[in-house]
Design an enzyme around this catalytic site. Structure first.
Site, PDB file in Angstrom:
ATOM      1  N   HIS A  46       0.962  -1.177  -0.026  1.00  0.00           N
ATOM      2  CA  HIS A  46       0.093  -0.308   0.044  1.00  0.00           C
ATOM      3  C   HIS A  46       0.819   1.144   0.137  1.00  0.00           C
ATOM      4  CE1 HIS A  46       0.831   0.444   4.327  1.00  0.00           C
ATOM      5  NE2 HIS A  46       0.514  -0.794   4.529  1.00  0.00           N
ATOM      6  N   HIS A  49       3.976   1.526   2.282  1.00  0.00           N
ATOM      7  CA  HIS A  49       5.035   0.874   1.769  1.00  0.00           C
ATOM      8  C   HIS A  49       6.005   1.544   0.543  1.00  0.00           C
ATOM      9  CE1 HIS A  49       2.525  -2.913   3.223  1.00  0.00           C
ATOM     10  NE2 HIS A  49       3.691  -2.531   3.893  1.00  0.00           N
ATOM     11  N   LYS A 228      -3.124   9.485   9.274  1.00  0.00           N
ATOM     12  CA  LYS A 228      -2.494   8.755   8.387  1.00  0.00           C
ATOM     13  C   LYS A 228      -3.209   8.988   6.971  1.00  0.00           C
ATOM     14  CE  LYS A 228       0.300   5.089  10.482  1.00  0.00           C
ATOM     15  NZ  LYS A 228       0.606   3.707  10.304  1.00  0.00           N
ATOM     16  N   LYS A 231      -6.004   6.238   3.205  1.00  0.00           N
ATOM     17  CA  LYS A 231      -7.390   5.646   3.408  1.00  0.00           C
ATOM     18  C   LYS A 231      -8.474   6.160   2.735  1.00  0.00           C
ATOM     19  CE  LYS A 231      -5.875   2.830   7.123  1.00  0.00           C
ATOM     20  NZ  LYS A 231      -6.123   1.510   6.936  1.00  0.00           N
TER      21      LYS A 231
END
Length: 410
Positions: A46, A49, A228, A231
């Protein structure tokens, strides 16, 4: 000429390090072997990474040698870092399948030819350990009191931390020792949430080998508020086009907030830093071309220039009210999904994954955030009739920028 260390600093990629001055000297003086670990918890990488792969690529282009460590052993345990509950136990078959998927994806970003980079699996050494031998040889070097002070464990103490998970730090630390002993690896990198684990690995090498190695973390991909990124309504933003389409991937970056776009350009593109810094004064609508550039550059890296160009053209068509919908995310409906010639707007929002639940769809409609064929949906009870599919499809818009094509299958 700017060094790779200066490049990482200027882009804001470096978060914490064990010995910053020595790491800078090491990277400037030697060809360093370094590693980053990737636990095989899913069948695709994702965007979290991806940031790590960008860092690896920066260093490789500067002449250093990356080791991509696939966690076929550590994934059997599961990293408790950042998790409120224990991870789902995975079978060896699942883990090895995921690792193979990672290998294919990583090869798009890192050059593994002619020994320029290595890819290894920690299951090759961790799964062969005998427990008593491991505790005697490795566990003896760890202080439980010190481990309990680590942030990755602190957050779990009240909710419960299994003894199995408690061993994860030992396993990851041993990885560094093994890679030092077998490949001359001197530097471990990782996201800033891995700081505690990295420190323990550095300490283990020092205790066992009486040698100095180093650890450095890089900035997590977050919004200015610290949330983060990556999403979506459908879950994580995956690099696999079957899990997140190139168009959806492009649109995610095209729609980032104004205050985050420059930071994203620095962290996850290879656009020259001087160009990016020249954009920092832009505000409001002046940032739209920057967002488009960000989306194109990242999509090109992940999915190739052809897919990036198609996503760009489709996005521009939408923003200019044109009708090119070929590359728009699409959901097919059949006639039997309609009741009395129509389908409720809340059901439609859930079927298209534009909303995860009817409750959220209802709130969005009530806030005026849903349109069908450019007509705002007035009430949560509204039905979308089959006759609206005059061209064989309709366009549902969520908010101002998220578009979805719904096709009536004949």
């Amino acid at each position: 000429m700017m060094t790779v260390f200066e490049e990482l600093q200027r882009r804001g990629l470096i978060a914490q390090s064990t010995h910053l001055d020595k790491i800078e000297e090491l990277l400037n003086r030697e060809k360093v072997t370094f590693y980053i670990g990737f636990d095989a918890t899913a069948d695709s990488l994702h965007v979290g990474h991806f940031l790590q792969l960008v860092v690896m690529s920066h260093l490789q282009k500067a002449g250093h040698r990356p080791i991509a460590l696939l966690g076929t052993g550590t994934t059997m345990i599961g990293d408790p870092t950042g998790k409120s509950d224990m991870r789902r136990m995975m079978t060896p078959e699942e883990i090895n399948h995921n690792a193979e998927c990672f290998k294919r994806q990583m090869s798009k970003f890192i050059d593994f030819s002619d020994g320029k980079a290595l890819m290894v699996k920690n299951g090759d050494w961790l799964l062969n350990f005998k427990y008593i031998d491991f505790i005697r040889d490795v566990g003896v070097h760890f202080s439980v009191n010190k481990m309990l002070q680590a942030e990755c464990f602190k957050s779990r103490m009240e909710r419960g931390l299994s003894f199995m998970e408690f061993n994860y730090m030992l396993l990851q630390s041993y990885d560094f020792l093994h890679l030092y002993q077998n490949y001359g690896c001197k530097l471990e990198l990782g996201g800033d949430d891995q700081w505690s684990n990295i420190l323990q690995g550095v300490d283990l090498v020092r205790r066992v080998e009486a040698e100095e190695v180093y650890g450095m973390t890089f900035t997590l991909l977050t919004t200015r508020e610290g949330k983060k990124m990556g999403k979506t309504e459908k879950g994580a933003l995956w690099l696999d086009p079957e899990k997140t389409s190139p168009y959806d991937f492009f649109q995610y970056w095209r729609n980032v907030n104004d205050e985050d776009v420059i930071n994203c350009m620095k962290l996850i593109t290879f656009v020259p830093i001087e160009e990016i810094e020249a954009m920092e004064h832009l505000t409001g609508s002046e940032l739209n071309p920057v967002k488009e550039r960000l989306a194109f550059e990242v999509t090109k890296l992940v999915h190739g220039e052809e897919e990036a160009r198609k996503a760009l053209d489709a996005s521009r068509a939408l923003f200019s009210s044109k009708s090119n919908t070929d590359d728009m995310p699409t959901t097919e409906l059949t006639a039997d999904e309609f009741s009395d010639g129509g389908i409720g707007i809340l059901d439609l929002m859930v079927k298209t994954a534009l909303c995860p639940s009817k409750g959220e769809a209802r709130r969005l409609v009530q806030q005026g955030g849903v349109s069908v064929n450019d007509k705002k949906v007035a009430a949560p009870t509204e039905m979308v009739l089959q006759e609206a599919f005059q061209d064989g499809f309709i366009i549902v818009r969520k908010g101002k920028k998220v578009y979805h094509k719904v096709v009536l299958k004949k």
